[in-house]
Scaffold this active site. Sequence first.
Site, PDB file in Angstrom:
ATOM      1  N   SER A   1       0.853  -1.185   0.000  1.00 12.53           N
ATOM      2  CA  SER A   1       0.000   0.000   0.000  1.00 12.53           C
ATOM      3  C   SER A   1       0.886   1.231   0.000  1.00 12.53           C
ATOM      4  O   SER A   1       1.895   1.268   0.723  1.00 12.53           O
ATOM      5  CB  SER A   1      -0.898   0.014   1.239  1.00 12.53           C
ATOM      6  OG  SER A   1      -1.506   1.288   1.400  1.00 12.53           O
TER       7      SER A   1
ATOM      8  N   LEU B   1       0.222   3.784   1.388  1.00 14.84           N
ATOM      9  CA  LEU B   1       0.038   4.388   2.716  1.00 14.84           C
ATOM     10  C   LEU B   1       0.871   3.701   3.798  1.00 14.84           C
ATOM     11  O   LEU B   1       0.917   4.177   4.933  1.00 14.84           O
ATOM     12  CB  LEU B   1      -1.435   4.300   3.144  1.00 14.84           C
ATOM     13  CG  LEU B   1      -2.447   5.159   2.408  1.00 14.84           C
ATOM     14  CD1 LEU B   1      -3.843   4.904   2.970  1.00 14.84           C
ATOM     15  CD2 LEU B   1      -2.104   6.632   2.512  1.00 14.84           C
ATOM     16  N   SER B   2       1.518   2.611   3.477  1.00 12.89           N
ATOM     17  CA  SER B   2       2.174   1.794   4.492  1.00 12.89           C
ATOM     18  C   SER B   2       3.547   2.345   4.886  1.00 12.89           C
ATOM     19  O   SER B   2       4.447   2.432   4.033  1.00 12.89           O
ATOM     20  CB  SER B   2       2.339   0.361   3.987  1.00 12.89           C
ATOM     21  OG  SER B   2       3.195  -0.364   4.853  1.00 12.89           O
ATOM     22  N   PRO B   3       3.752   2.660   6.166  1.00 15.30           N
ATOM     23  CA  PRO B   3       5.084   3.095   6.587  1.00 15.30           C
ATOM     24  C   PRO B   3       6.104   1.971   6.474  1.00 15.30           C
ATOM     25  O   PRO B   3       7.287   2.211   6.233  1.00 15.30           O
ATOM     26  CB  PRO B   3       4.875   3.518   8.048  1.00 15.30           C
ATOM     27  CG  PRO B   3       3.686   2.740   8.510  1.00 15.30           C
ATOM     28  CD  PRO B   3       2.803   2.618   7.298  1.00 15.30           C
TER      29      PRO B   3
ATOM     30  N   ALA C   1       6.106  -0.387   4.132  1.00 16.08           N
ATOM     31  CA  ALA C   1       6.501  -0.466   2.722  1.00 16.08           C
ATOM     32  C   ALA C   1       7.494   0.647   2.405  1.00 16.08           C
ATOM     33  O   ALA C   1       8.459   0.436   1.657  1.00 16.08           O
ATOM     34  CB  ALA C   1       5.277  -0.384   1.818  1.00 16.08           C
TER      35      ALA C   1
END
Length: 199
Positions: free
Chosen positions: A9, A11-13, A15
Amino acid sequence: MAHIDYYFSTLSPYAYLAGTGLEEIAAKHGATVTYKPLDIMALFARTGGTPPAERHPSRNAYRAQELPRQAKRRGMVLNLKPAHWPTNPAPSSYAIIAAQNAGGGDLGALAHAIMRACWVEDRDIAGDDVVRACLQKAGFDPKLADSGLLSGAETYARNLEEAVNAGVFGAPFYVVDSGQSFWGQDRLDELDLHLAGKL
């Protein structure tokens, strides 16, 4: 040659904290990668996860310690409370899908630029100007932000279904065509060892 389906995502920290590790490992082993951005909140709902806002305070307190530790360990900057989070991840995800279909640039650099815009630069990755700038920086035509929206939406929804069917429940998540899966940026070393035939 191994192939990796990369579910994530924008939005994923976590990632974001993966940096360009996947790309470096894939290049090292001659593996190919398909980028599959998805709706992480919908994935949580489908696979028993809980969005951060609904998690027990102890889980969020741990997250607030863990993310800065992981960033420091990797020598990366991270704003634990970015100005535009959460935001709509669809525009940035559609741009990655369009760029993957178009080719000609660096997909890993694009994904990382988008996540860096959120987690470091306090920019809203739902904004067309931010998405266009990230596309251009990664060597893609910025006009891709305006094209293929219907196709992007269909692929985005399909990525979620494929993720659920592949046993994915978080991000980043790496599924190798060998049948092995790896969850989290802290499993990249294990992915590397697996592709080397050592794990």
